[in-house]
Scaffold this motif. Structure first.
Motif, PDB file in Angstrom:
ATOM      1  N   GLU A  68       0.827  -1.209   0.000  1.00 55.54           N
ATOM      2  CA  GLU A  68       0.000   0.000   0.000  1.00 55.54           C
ATOM      3  C   GLU A  68       0.863   1.260   0.000  1.00 55.54           C
ATOM      4  OE1 GLU A  68      -0.330  -2.550   2.088  1.00 55.54           O
ATOM      5  OE2 GLU A  68      -2.098  -3.448   1.113  1.00 55.54           O
ATOM      6  N   ALA A  99       2.082   1.803  -3.606  1.00 55.35           N
ATOM      7  CA  ALA A  99       1.100   1.459  -4.640  1.00 55.35           C
ATOM      8  C   ALA A  99       1.129   2.411  -5.828  1.00 55.35           C
ATOM      9  CB  ALA A  99      -0.304   1.431  -4.028  1.00 55.35           C
ATOM     10  N   ARG A 135       1.385  -5.263  -8.798  1.00 58.19           N
ATOM     11  CA  ARG A 135       0.564  -5.336  -7.570  1.00 58.19           C
ATOM     12  C   ARG A 135      -0.002  -6.733  -7.379  1.00 58.19           C
ATOM     13  NH1 ARG A 135      -1.333  -0.188  -9.330  1.00 58.19           N
ATOM     14  NH2 ARG A 135      -3.241  -1.154 -10.142  1.00 58.19           N
TER      15      ARG A 135
END
Length: 243
Positions: A192, A195, A203
């Motif tokens: 996160e 990201a 991802r």
């Protein structure tokens, strides 16, 4: 020059810097009677960063010695591993050594790098200000007196360049701890947290990340990891005591 004649022999390791006729045997040099021995050696093409000792008639002599007629001089290479006094071992590389800089950083070695040609005076000043060993193939740069320390990079091949620097200076190796882009230290990061730097496939496929504390760049074991792993493993195998 028109003064005392001296006889100089260069160690085979310094053969790169002297004409073929002078390698491996003494040559007669006419000095001006005032220049230091260090200046004479440099005038013959050998940067003093590559000289470990000067022996005059068998006795160790400082670079500042002014040679007298008939003296026999032996120019020895630096001892390996080379001891760099003072600050923690750190390097500065010029614009032509980008690949070597990235590989040193990959191994966790503090290696600053100038990606543009800022000029010899600025490089020498940075070397002095940050107490970094200047790595370069530019003999003129290595002759600048304001350098804190310096070393000639003998090969043009990155594999050989890396091996030479590791053998000469024996830096501690801490792979995967530095940013190869900016030399900053890495920290663990969450998916996160990075990201915004990841494509959808990344991802989906990766869960372990690191992030540079300085520039924020994200790292993960991507498509080129095997190539980088091979560089690291080769260095650790050749220099196991450095880890």
């Amino acid at each position: 020059m028109n003064g005392p004649e001296i006889h100089i022999a260069f160690a085979p390791e310094l053969g790169l810097f002297v004409p073929h006729a002078r390698r491996g045997r003494a040559t007669t040099v006419v000095t001006d009677g005032a220049s230091t021995l260090g200046h004479v050696v440099e005038s013959l093409g050998v940067p003093l960063t590559e000289v470990g000792a000067l022996l005059v008639d068998g006795r160790t002599s400082p670079f500042s010695h002014v040679p007298a007629a008939g003296e026999r001089v032996e120019v020895c290479p630096v001892e390996r591993p080379q001891q760099v006094p003072g600050a923690p071992l750190r390097f500065l590389l010029d614009v032509h050594l980008g690949t070597l800089a990235r590989r040193l950083r990959l191994l966790g070695v503090d290696a600053a790098y100038e990606s543009t040609d800022i000029g010899d005076p600025a490089l020498a000043a940075r070397s002095a200000a940050e107490q970094r060993v200047m790595l370069s193939r530019d003999r003129g740069l290595l002759r600048r007196r304001e350098l804190w320390a310096g070393a000639f990079v003998y090969s043009t091949r990155p594999d050989d360049q890396l091996r030479d620097v590791l053998a000469r200076f024996a830096p501690a190796l801490r792979p995967w701890t530095r940013c190869t882009a900016c030399n900053g230290l890495l920290r663990d990061a969450t998916k996160e947290g990075v990201a915004d730097q990841l494509h959808h496939g990344t991802r989906r496929s990766y869960d372990v990340f690191a992030c540079c504390r300085t520039c924020g760049r994200a790292y993960w074991k991507g498509a080129h990891h095997d190539q980088l792993e091979a560089i690291v493993e080769r260095a650790l195998t050749e220099f196991p005591s450095r880890a």
